[in-house]
Design a protein around this motif. Structure first.
Motif, short mmCIF file in Angstrom:
data_model
loop_
_atom_site.label_atom_id
_atom_site.label_comp_id
_atom_site.label_asym_id
_atom_site.label_seq_id
_atom_site.Cartn_x
_atom_site.Cartn_y
_atom_site.Cartn_z
N LEU A 26 -25.22 148.59 -26.04
CA LEU A 26 -25.50 147.43 -24.30
C LEU A 26 -24.64 148.14 -23.53
N THR A 27 -24.72 148.51 -21.72
CA THR A 27 -23.94 149.75 -21.70
C THR A 27 -24.16 148.49 -19.98
N HIS A 28 -25.37 148.27 -19.56
CA HIS A 28 -24.85 147.27 -18.18
C HIS A 28 -25.52 145.86 -18.23
N GLY A 29 -25.79 144.95 -17.51
CA GLY A 29 -26.94 144.07 -17.20
C GLY A 29 -26.58 143.63 -15.85
N GLU A 30 -27.93 143.08 -15.71
CA GLU A 30 -27.86 142.67 -14.55
C GLU A 30 -29.01 141.34 -14.16
N GLY A 31 -29.16 140.35 -13.58
CA GLY A 31 -29.92 138.85 -13.51
C GLY A 31 -30.20 138.32 -15.06
N ARG A 32 -31.11 138.76 -15.89
CA ARG A 32 -31.89 138.01 -16.93
C ARG A 32 -31.96 139.76 -18.32
N HIS A 33 -31.23 140.90 -17.78
CA HIS A 33 -31.97 142.39 -17.79
C HIS A 33 -30.28 142.88 -18.69
N VAL A 34 -30.31 143.94 -19.33
CA VAL A 34 -29.34 144.93 -19.93
C VAL A 34 -30.35 145.85 -19.80
N TRP A 35 -29.62 146.93 -19.96
CA TRP A 35 -29.89 148.28 -20.28
C TRP A 35 -29.25 148.76 -21.75
N ASP A 36 -29.61 149.79 -22.50
CA ASP A 36 -29.21 150.46 -23.06
C ASP A 36 -28.21 151.84 -23.64
N ALA A 37 -27.99 152.65 -24.64
CA ALA A 37 -27.39 154.16 -23.84
C ALA A 37 -28.28 154.97 -23.97
N ASP A 38 -29.34 154.58 -23.76
CA ASP A 38 -30.30 155.89 -23.35
C ASP A 38 -31.35 155.84 -22.01
N ASN A 40 -33.33 152.56 -21.84
CA ASN A 40 -33.76 151.73 -21.66
C ASN A 40 -33.75 150.05 -20.93
N ARG A 41 -34.15 149.60 -20.67
CA ARG A 41 -33.76 147.91 -19.62
C ARG A 41 -34.84 146.91 -20.76
N TYR A 42 -34.32 146.12 -21.07
CA TYR A 42 -34.60 144.69 -22.02
C TYR A 42 -34.61 143.68 -20.87
N LEU A 43 -35.16 142.99 -20.75
CA LEU A 43 -35.41 141.28 -20.75
C LEU A 43 -34.58 140.58 -21.78
N ASP A 44 -33.31 140.33 -20.80
CA ASP A 44 -32.95 139.37 -21.98
C ASP A 44 -32.91 137.73 -22.84
N PHE A 45 -33.24 137.52 -23.98
CA PHE A 45 -34.04 136.15 -23.80
C PHE A 45 -32.81 135.43 -25.00
N PHE A 46 -31.32 136.20 -25.32
CA PHE A 46 -30.54 135.57 -25.80
C PHE A 46 -28.92 135.66 -25.76
N GLY A 47 -28.89 136.76 -24.36
CA GLY A 47 -27.42 136.42 -23.81
C GLY A 47 -26.45 136.61 -24.09
N GLY A 48 -26.20 137.73 -25.10
CA GLY A 48 -24.67 137.44 -26.17
C GLY A 48 -24.64 136.39 -27.11
N ILE A 49 -25.54 136.15 -27.58
CA ILE A 49 -26.12 134.27 -28.68
C ILE A 49 -25.21 133.31 -27.64
#
Length: 427
Positions: A26-38, A40-49
């Protein structure tokens, strides 16, 4: 296998777990979303545990960190620290513990380790009562009180730990009882256990078991336990590392669902309060906190920069009623997930409180946990653009859902739809 994954394997312990067949960077995030090194955008339902509790890149927190970093980043507890004192004042008031003292650490593991030190020193006993299916950290002392074999790698221990019934409502010998009779049976078990032991120092318990799969007892169990514990002179430690700060929606602390007899003697916290910064801590009444007869400090606990982040984060949580949002949006999400689960023979139970929801998977037509299905759903959810976690007591067969507390209704609906497709694809 990516180059970074290969490098990770070359220098990291084998027991350092990674999610997914092809792990994410994971390279960056904003709000409830994060992006990976490729990209790709994801809705984050775990928040880094359950740790990015409020939102990724929350402006109020990033500003506080930047401003504090421009002044001084570190000093240690050997010097007066204004942000630490201000944060301790706020937590002491919010804890509900009378004449409270606060000690900051860098993690939940260290917070629980400190709580065990305080309790055993105060009661002059190395016996600890813990709940079956529990998880309290990865240090030598905390793995010894963890009632989940998958996360307790050694039986060697500085403590003598005795395990109590009650953390899991829907499995075990009391599962078929009503809530009232369940509590009565667990209290009788505790009474019987105390009749066969020397005086324990404390009972440590998570109001909602996190790694154990978001399981919880009926409301009032720990209040009933408290009556027995007080009679025997045993302290109550509430491990609020995952349940604190309003995540359960109904209460600010998990112990408040069992509040008939007042707050715990010791409360531990961590994870979400720093919104990603390394913050943990212990709250105890002065008599207990001050029982140590030797000097102590913390090099990194309560550092100016982590306290600045925590103060900004706590203010945001309170000013925007994120506990209320967890209750409202979490309630909608859990009902949506229960509706989805009704069509899936692999789902045994959807449970939770607020934005702390577990989906337990079994082999269809049985009550047997199915960790392979959980792993498959995790992969399918990722493919659909959703990050979730997993856990569970006997095996990792529970999907763990714990989004940032600013989750919107639209995002809850989006995540539920992705989960529905993931359950279908994996089933």
């Amino acid at each position: 296998m990516t180059g970074l994954h290969e490098r990770h394997l070359a220098v990291s312990p084998q027991w350092l777990a990674l999610y997914y067949r092809h792990p994410l960077e994971l390279t960056h995030g904003e709000g409830r979303h994060v992006w990976d090194a490729d990209g790709n955008r994801y809705l984050d339902f775990f928040g880094g545990i359950l740790t990015t509790m409020t939102a990724h890149a929350l402006p109020e927190v990033t500003k506080a960190v930047a401003e504090q970093a421009g002044r001084i980043i570190h000093s240690s507890t050997l010097y007066l620290n204004r942000p630490m004192v201000e944060m301790a004042e706020r937590i002491a008031t919010l804890s509900g513990i009378p004449d409270a003292r606060v000690f900051f650490t860098t993690s939940g593991t260290e917070a629980n380790d400190t709580a065990l030190l305080l309790a055993t020193a105060y009661r002059r006993s190395n016996q600890i009562l813990a709940m079956r299916n529990s998880y309290h950290g990865r240090s030598f002392s905390t793995v010894s009180i963890t009632g989940n074999q998958a996360w307790s790698p050694t039986s060697l221990s500085p403590l003598q730990t005795l395990y109590v019934h009650g953390g899991v409502r829907s499995r075990g010998p009391y599962a078929e009882l009503s809530d009232e009779r369940f509590i009565q049976a667990c209290v009788a078990d505790l009474e019987d256990l105390l009749g066969h032991t020397r005086r324990p120092a404390a009972l440590i318990a998570e109001p909602v078991q996190g790694v154990g799969g978001f399981t919880s007892p009926p409301d009032g169990l720990f209040a009933a336990f408290r009556e027995v514990l007080d009679r025997h002179g045993v302290l109550w430690i509430s491990d609020e590392v995952q349940t604190g700060w309003g995540r359960t929606g109904e209460h600010f602390w998990g112990w408040q669902a069992h509040a008939e007899n007042g707050p715990p003697d010791i409360l531990t916290f961590a994870k979400g309060i720093g919104n990603g910064m390394s913050v943990g801590g212990v709250v105890a009444r002065a008599e207990v906190m001050n029982c140590l007869d030797a000097n102590s400090i913390s090099t990194f606990g309560g550092s100016p920069i982590t306290m600045a982040a925590s103060l900004a984060n706590l203010s945001y949580v309170l000013e925007h009623d994120l506990q209320g949002n967890a209750r409202r949006v979490g309630g909608l999400l859990i009902e949506r997930l229960r509706g989805i689960a009704a069509a899936s023979p692999a789902v045994r139970e959807v449970r939770g409180r607020g934005l702390m929801i577990g989906i337990e998977l079994v082999k269809p037509g049985t009550d047997e946990a199915d960790p392979d299905a959980a792993a498959a759903v995790l992969e399918a959810a990722r493919a659909g653009g959703l990050l979730i976690g997993k856990g569970g007591g006997h095996s990792t067969s529970v999907l763990r859902i714990a989004p940032p507390l600013t989750l919107t209704v639209a995002e809850a609906e989006e995540g539920a739809a992705i989960l529905a497709d993931a359950l279908h694809a994996a089933g």
